[in-house]
Design a protein around this motif. Sequence first.
Motif, PDB file in Angstrom:
ATOM      1  N   GLN A 276       0.862  -1.181   0.000  1.00 33.37           N
ATOM      2  CA  GLN A 276       0.000   0.000   0.000  1.00 33.37           C
ATOM      3  C   GLN A 276       0.901   1.234   0.000  1.00 33.37           C
ATOM      4  O   GLN A 276       1.648   1.468   0.957  1.00 33.37           O
ATOM      5  N   LYS A 277       0.815   2.021  -1.047  1.00 33.61           N
ATOM      6  CA  LYS A 277       1.782   3.110  -1.255  1.00 33.61           C
ATOM      7  C   LYS A 277       1.644   4.257  -0.263  1.00 33.61           C
ATOM      8  O   LYS A 277       2.614   4.926   0.067  1.00 33.61           O
ATOM      9  N   ASN A 278       0.452   4.530   0.192  1.00 33.75           N
ATOM     10  CA  ASN A 278       0.238   5.668   1.086  1.00 33.75           C
ATOM     11  C   ASN A 278      -0.724   5.245   2.199  1.00 33.75           C
ATOM     12  O   ASN A 278      -1.893   5.638   2.193  1.00 33.75           O
ATOM     13  N   PRO A 279      -0.274   4.465   3.157  1.00 32.08           N
ATOM     14  CA  PRO A 279      -1.181   3.857   4.130  1.00 32.08           C
ATOM     15  C   PRO A 279      -1.633   4.766   5.266  1.00 32.08           C
ATOM     16  O   PRO A 279      -2.593   4.419   5.963  1.00 32.08           O
ATOM     17  N   THR A 280      -0.988   5.885   5.463  1.00 37.31           N
ATOM     18  CA  THR A 280      -1.366   6.774   6.570  1.00 37.31           C
ATOM     19  C   THR A 280      -2.771   7.308   6.332  1.00 37.31           C
ATOM     20  O   THR A 280      -3.034   7.977   5.326  1.00 37.31           O
ATOM     21  N   ALA A 281      -3.689   6.985   7.229  1.00 34.91           N
ATOM     22  CA  ALA A 281      -5.097   7.377   7.058  1.00 34.91           C
ATOM     23  C   ALA A 281      -5.873   6.968   8.300  1.00 34.91           C
ATOM     24  O   ALA A 281      -5.351   6.330   9.216  1.00 34.91           O
ATOM     25  N   PHE A 282      -7.149   7.336   8.288  1.00 35.98           N
ATOM     26  CA  PHE A 282      -8.095   6.937   9.329  1.00 35.98           C
ATOM     27  C   PHE A 282      -8.913   5.777   8.765  1.00 35.98           C
ATOM     28  O   PHE A 282      -9.508   5.896   7.699  1.00 35.98           O
ATOM     29  N   TYR A 283      -8.903   4.630   9.474  1.00 38.43           N
ATOM     30  CA  TYR A 283      -9.584   3.438   8.978  1.00 38.43           C
ATOM     31  C   TYR A 283     -10.826   3.170   9.825  1.00 38.43           C
ATOM     32  O   TYR A 283     -10.750   3.070  11.051  1.00 38.43           O
ATOM     33  N   LEU A 284     -11.938   3.024   9.135  1.00 40.76           N
ATOM     34  CA  LEU A 284     -13.220   2.810   9.801  1.00 40.76           C
ATOM     35  C   LEU A 284     -13.810   1.471   9.405  1.00 40.76           C
ATOM     36  O   LEU A 284     -13.853   1.121   8.228  1.00 40.76           O
ATOM     37  N   CYS A 285     -14.276   0.753  10.393  1.00 41.01           N
ATOM     38  CA  CYS A 285     -14.975  -0.514  10.180  1.00 41.01           C
ATOM     39  C   CYS A 285     -16.460  -0.276  10.431  1.00 41.01           C
ATOM     40  O   CYS A 285     -16.831   0.529  11.306  1.00 41.01           O
ATOM     41  N   ALA A 286     -17.301  -0.946   9.675  1.00 38.19           N
ATOM     42  CA  ALA A 286     -18.741  -0.785   9.853  1.00 38.19           C
ATOM     43  C   ALA A 286     -19.433  -2.121   9.651  1.00 38.19           C
ATOM     44  O   ALA A 286     -18.867  -3.052   9.071  1.00 38.19           O
ATOM     45  N   SER A 287     -20.658  -2.201  10.134  1.00 33.23           N
ATOM     46  CA  SER A 287     -21.446  -3.408   9.912  1.00 33.23           C
ATOM     47  C   SER A 287     -22.896  -3.023   9.692  1.00 33.23           C
ATOM     48  O   SER A 287     -23.327  -1.917  10.063  1.00 33.23           O
ATOM     49  N   THR A 288     -23.647  -3.937   9.103  1.00 34.73           N
ATOM     50  CA  THR A 288     -25.059  -3.682   8.882  1.00 34.73           C
ATOM     51  C   THR A 288     -25.831  -4.986   8.999  1.00 34.73           C
ATOM     52  O   THR A 288     -25.338  -6.051   8.634  1.00 34.73           O
ATOM     53  N   ARG A 289     -27.031  -4.871   9.533  1.00 34.59           N
ATOM     54  CA  ARG A 289     -27.860  -6.052   9.718  1.00 34.59           C
ATOM     55  C   ARG A 289     -28.497  -6.475   8.411  1.00 34.59           C
ATOM     56  O   ARG A 289     -28.500  -7.635   8.049  1.00 34.59           O
ATOM     57  N   ALA A 290     -29.074  -5.506   7.716  1.00 35.79           N
ATOM     58  CA  ALA A 290     -29.858  -5.827   6.523  1.00 35.79           C
ATOM     59  C   ALA A 290     -29.205  -5.242   5.288  1.00 35.79           C
ATOM     60  O   ALA A 290     -28.510  -4.224   5.364  1.00 35.79           O
TER      61      ALA A 290
END
Lengths: 112, 112
Positions: A82-96
Amino acid sequence: DGGITQSPKYLFRKEGQNVTLSCEQNLNHDAMYWYRQDPGQGLRLIYYSQIVNDFQKGDIAEGYSVSREKKESFPLTVTSAQKNPTAFYLCASTRATMGEQFFGPGTRLTVL
Amino acid sequence: GQQVMQIPQYQHVQEGEDFTTYCNSSTTLSNIQWYKQRPGGHPVFLIQLVKSGEVKKQKRLTFQFGEAKKNSSLHITATQTTDVGTYFCAGPIETSGSRLTFGEGTQLTVNP
């Protein structure tokens, strides 16, 4: 309390090292997602999974890998490719399908 | 590909002024969702609109879904400092099951 946890909150790594970001949910949601957010930018989808043992690439999957061995867990590995990995990483989920997404608190990754 | 555009990118208001952000899709959406992200935080779901021409209110926030289901707006009446943050709209990608495409967001600052 039900929710999504991400750890750690801040992560520092040296260039060239792989790093794995954790995402766990106890909401019994089938679908999980990983997004990347750069300063002042929107959310870009890296990978998503609709069911255990299956996942699909998002818009910016290059340099990232995921696994979905358990319903509750969807770890993201940021590889040295990954050439530019510095970032804010967000995980999400959904039921439907197409339902509201619940986000974790995020991990701020800095690669030095 | 399917795109969701949001304007303006930034908006600065004095406390008490109104604020509106607009969202436009290149394709018809089955529904549209709105999220708010406070500075340093993660996106939080606000609302989902499904019907053509739908209008929903949450206290000082009014959400509209266009008749053609290709545009939406969020209007805040008499802004407060607690309204500070970035507001995102998101629509489902019809061909991909549970994916959302997010607009780039409108960053709202409120001067007291």
